[in-house]
Design a protein around this motif. Structure first.
Motif, PDB file in Angstrom:
ATOM      1  N   VAL A  64       0.958  -1.104  -0.056  1.00 48.29           N
ATOM      2  CA  VAL A  64      -0.064   0.036   0.118  1.00 48.29           C
ATOM      3  C   VAL A  64       1.121   1.180   0.149  1.00 48.29           C
ATOM      4  N   VAL A  65       0.942   2.092  -1.072  1.00 47.05           N
ATOM      5  CA  VAL A  65       1.670   3.178  -1.112  1.00 47.05           C
ATOM      6  C   VAL A  65       0.887   4.381  -1.044  1.00 47.05           C
ATOM      7  N   PHE A  66       1.259   4.999   0.013  1.00 47.59           N
ATOM      8  CA  PHE A  66       0.391   6.636   0.284  1.00 47.59           C
ATOM      9  C   PHE A  66       0.846   7.422  -0.782  1.00 47.59           C
ATOM     10  N   PRO A  67       0.085   8.431  -0.854  1.00 38.57           N
ATOM     11  CA  PRO A  67       0.470   9.609  -1.973  1.00 38.57           C
ATOM     12  C   PRO A  67       1.488  10.149  -1.393  1.00 38.57           C
ATOM     13  N   PRO A 104       2.172   4.510   7.226  1.00 41.68           N
ATOM     14  CA  PRO A 104       2.063   3.215   7.863  1.00 41.68           C
ATOM     15  C   PRO A 104       3.409   2.744   8.504  1.00 41.68           C
ATOM     16  N   ARG A 105       3.520   2.394   9.616  1.00 39.76           N
ATOM     17  CA  ARG A 105       4.762   1.561   9.968  1.00 39.76           C
ATOM     18  C   ARG A 105       5.013   0.299   9.046  1.00 39.76           C
ATOM     19  N   ARG A 106       3.833  -0.221   8.629  1.00 41.06           N
ATOM     20  CA  ARG A 106       4.214  -1.503   7.917  1.00 41.06           C
ATOM     21  C   ARG A 106       3.423  -1.409   6.593  1.00 41.06           C
ATOM     22  N   PRO A 107       4.000  -1.081   5.418  1.00 40.51           N
ATOM     23  CA  PRO A 107       3.199  -0.813   4.274  1.00 40.51           C
ATOM     24  C   PRO A 107       2.782  -1.755   3.250  1.00 40.51           C
ATOM     25  N   TYR A 108       3.200  -3.247   3.976  1.00 40.38           N
ATOM     26  CA  TYR A 108       3.056  -4.490   3.246  1.00 40.38           C
ATOM     27  C   TYR A 108       1.829  -5.266   4.033  1.00 40.38           C
ATOM     28  N   LEU A 109       1.307  -6.012   3.327  1.00 39.82           N
ATOM     29  CA  LEU A 109       0.234  -7.106   3.988  1.00 39.82           C
ATOM     30  C   LEU A 109       0.726  -8.402   3.356  1.00 39.82           C
ATOM     31  N   CYS A 110       0.854  -9.453   4.213  1.00 38.99           N
ATOM     32  CA  CYS A 110       0.925 -10.855   3.680  1.00 38.99           C
ATOM     33  C   CYS A 110      -0.379 -11.336   3.404  1.00 38.99           C
ATOM     34  N   GLY A 111      -0.395 -12.629   2.654  1.00 43.01           N
ATOM     35  CA  GLY A 111      -1.706 -12.987   2.006  1.00 43.01           C
ATOM     36  C   GLY A 111      -2.763 -13.373   3.456  1.00 43.01           C
ATOM     37  N   LYS A 112      -2.217 -13.822   4.612  1.00 43.80           N
ATOM     38  CA  LYS A 112      -2.966 -14.196   5.763  1.00 43.80           C
ATOM     39  C   LYS A 112      -3.727 -13.081   6.337  1.00 43.80           C
ATOM     40  N   ALA A 113      -3.134 -11.741   6.168  1.00 46.08           N
ATOM     41  CA  ALA A 113      -3.659 -10.724   6.714  1.00 46.08           C
ATOM     42  C   ALA A 113      -4.686  -9.969   5.815  1.00 46.08           C
ATOM     43  N   LEU A 114      -4.886 -10.304   4.332  1.00 46.03           N
ATOM     44  CA  LEU A 114      -5.776  -9.914   3.554  1.00 46.03           C
ATOM     45  C   LEU A 114      -7.206 -10.387   3.622  1.00 46.03           C
ATOM     46  N   ILE A 145     -11.927  -1.622   0.442  1.00 44.77           N
ATOM     47  CA  ILE A 145     -10.523  -2.180   0.553  1.00 44.77           C
ATOM     48  C   ILE A 145      -9.928  -1.492   1.666  1.00 44.77           C
ATOM     49  N   LEU A 146      -9.875  -0.214   1.772  1.00 41.45           N
ATOM     50  CA  LEU A 146      -9.312   0.725   2.787  1.00 41.45           C
ATOM     51  C   LEU A 146      -9.840   0.233   4.368  1.00 41.45           C
ATOM     52  N   ALA A 147     -11.131  -0.046   4.243  1.00 37.87           N
ATOM     53  CA  ALA A 147     -11.702  -0.351   5.846  1.00 37.87           C
ATOM     54  C   ALA A 147     -10.988  -1.466   6.286  1.00 37.87           C
ATOM     55  N   HIS A 148     -10.695  -2.472   5.518  1.00 39.96           N
ATOM     56  CA  HIS A 148     -10.042  -3.485   5.732  1.00 39.96           C
ATOM     57  C   HIS A 148      -8.498  -3.549   5.944  1.00 39.96           C
ATOM     58  N   VAL A 149      -7.922  -2.481   5.155  1.00 40.77           N
ATOM     59  CA  VAL A 149      -6.427  -2.737   5.048  1.00 40.77           C
ATOM     60  C   VAL A 149      -5.717  -1.806   6.132  1.00 40.77           C
ATOM     61  N   LEU A 150      -6.286  -0.391   6.081  1.00 47.44           N
ATOM     62  CA  LEU A 150      -5.799   0.506   7.333  1.00 47.44           C
ATOM     63  C   LEU A 150      -5.681   0.241   8.449  1.00 47.44           C
ATOM     64  N   PRO A 151      -6.309  -0.645   8.904  1.00 46.67           N
ATOM     65  CA  PRO A 151      -6.105  -1.010  10.497  1.00 46.67           C
ATOM     66  C   PRO A 151      -5.030  -1.860  10.624  1.00 46.67           C
ATOM     67  N   LEU A 153      -2.226  -1.591   9.061  1.00 45.66           N
ATOM     68  CA  LEU A 153      -0.982  -0.935   8.523  1.00 45.66           C
ATOM     69  C   LEU A 153      -0.381  -0.210   9.870  1.00 45.66           C
ATOM     70  N   SER A 154      -0.872  -0.332  10.976  1.00 45.78           N
ATOM     71  CA  SER A 154      -0.299   0.805  12.223  1.00 45.78           C
ATOM     72  C   SER A 154      -0.133   1.838  11.523  1.00 45.78           C
ATOM     73  N   LEU A 155      -0.914   2.556  11.298  1.00 48.77           N
ATOM     74  CA  LEU A 155      -0.754   4.199  10.904  1.00 48.77           C
ATOM     75  C   LEU A 155      -0.022   5.043  12.094  1.00 48.77           C
ATOM     76  N   GLU A 156       0.794   5.989  11.911  1.00 46.12           N
ATOM     77  CA  GLU A 156       1.322   6.949  12.615  1.00 46.12           C
ATOM     78  C   GLU A 156       1.410   8.475  12.132  1.00 46.12           C
ATOM     79  N   PRO A 157       1.136   9.451  12.750  1.00 49.21           N
ATOM     80  CA  PRO A 157       1.263  10.702  12.278  1.00 49.21           C
ATOM     81  C   PRO A 157       2.548  10.830  11.452  1.00 49.21           C
ATOM     82  N   ALA A 158       2.400  11.525  10.414  1.00 46.05           N
ATOM     83  CA  ALA A 158       3.508  12.021   9.526  1.00 46.05           C
ATOM     84  C   ALA A 158       4.213  13.103  10.309  1.00 46.05           C
ATOM     85  N   PRO A 159       5.449  13.116  10.435  1.00 47.55           N
ATOM     86  CA  PRO A 159       6.070  13.929  11.413  1.00 47.55           C
ATOM     87  C   PRO A 159       5.996  15.524  10.749  1.00 47.55           C
ATOM     88  N   GLU A 160       5.998  15.620   9.362  1.00 49.24           N
ATOM     89  CA  GLU A 160       5.793  16.811   8.632  1.00 49.24           C
ATOM     90  C   GLU A 160       5.166  16.446   7.430  1.00 49.24           C
TER      91      GLU A 160
END
Length: 283
Positions: A64-67, A104-114, A145-151, A153-160
């Protein structure tokens, strides 16, 4: 994860709000753009780089590649296949703040997490692109997709958050002007930022220095000119943006471990060999 240098360029998209494709053997250098990108490996193995972090994804894994995030793809197996969805901001709706103000701290999801709904929605997005379905359907599928995926990815605020927009502006400006004389001070003035903030973009977001970044773009341009034209070495150096032939020769040899003349000879030799092979084949 492995850390590598990424010489990114800004990819100008066509303006469509949704682009979905399936393909194989994808190799795409470091770049960034203002859209969300979803990349699913369907078979084989693809090395995906996101913000300087590289990971080999196998079948069933999703990136998942953020803008405005630097990313790249390198095929590891000849039969690797993928699905990619590039989604404009008009489709993001209520997810827009999370995708532009967080990372995201982890922008990758393995098959089991999908969740199976994610795979269903991705394939449905592809069908929407093929059939020209109403954008409201594409938006609903993307939100599923986003409703399932974003939780996951362990999101954290972008510092800047503003630094992401500045990164895009810097990369875009240099892509359009690297053949001209450039300095950190000049670009800072043009973009209305301090030299300090501009330097921080290169170190923290592009993982390189200003000079290394500009030289990388100029060297890629020079290689194309050496292989495809009969311009003299001086003309190649000037067309690529180097201030002198001496600098061009030194920087080229430092990066490619051969002189520009040696590179041209190897490329033209390979070209003539290929053409000769074609002539023999057609004889």
């Amino acid at each position: 994860m492995e850390k590598r240098k990424a010489y990114a360029y800004y990819e100008e998209r066509s303006g469509r709000e949704l682009q979905v494709e399936m393909g194989k053997r994808l190799n795409f250098p470091s770049h960034l753009h203002g859209e969300l990108e979803l990349f699913l490996v369907q078979s084989g193995c693809v090395c995906v780089g996101i913000d300087g972090e590289f990971r080999e994804l196998k079948a069933g894994e999703l990136a998942v590649v953020f803008p405005n995030t630097v990313h790249s793809y390198q095929c590891r197996e000849a039969d690797s296949r993928y699905m990619m969805a590039v989604c404009g901001t008009s489709l993001l709706g209520d997810y827009f703040p999370s995708l532009t103000q967080c990372r995201p701290r982890r922008p990758y999801l393995c098959g089991k997490a999908l969740d199976p709904d994610v795979l269903y929605a991705l394939h449905s997005l592809y069908r929407c692109r093929c059939t020209g379905a109403d954008s409201s359907i594409s938006r609903a599928l993307l939100h599923l997709i986003l409703a399932h995926v974003l939780p996951e990815l362990s999101l954290e605020p972008a510092p800047e958050p503003k630094a992401m927009d500045l990164t895009s502006s810097v990369v875009r400006y240099i892509m359009r002007n690297f053949r001209q004389p450039l300095s950190l001070e000049h670009i800072a003035r043009e973009l209305g930022v301090s030299k300090y903030h501009l330097s921080h973009v290169f170190s923290a977001r592009l993982h390189t220095s200003f000079r290394e970044y500009v030289n990388a773009l100029r060297l890629d341009c020079a290689r194309d000119l050496l292989a495809a034209t009969e311009l003299s070495m001086l003309e190649v150096s000037m067309e690529s943006g180097f201030d002198s032939l001496r600098t061009f020769n030194r920087v080229f040899q430092e990066r490619f471990r051969q002189t520009p003349s040696q590179y041209r000879k190897s490329r033209t030799g390979a070209l003539w060999g290929a053409q000769d092979g074609q002539r023999r084949k057609g004889a």
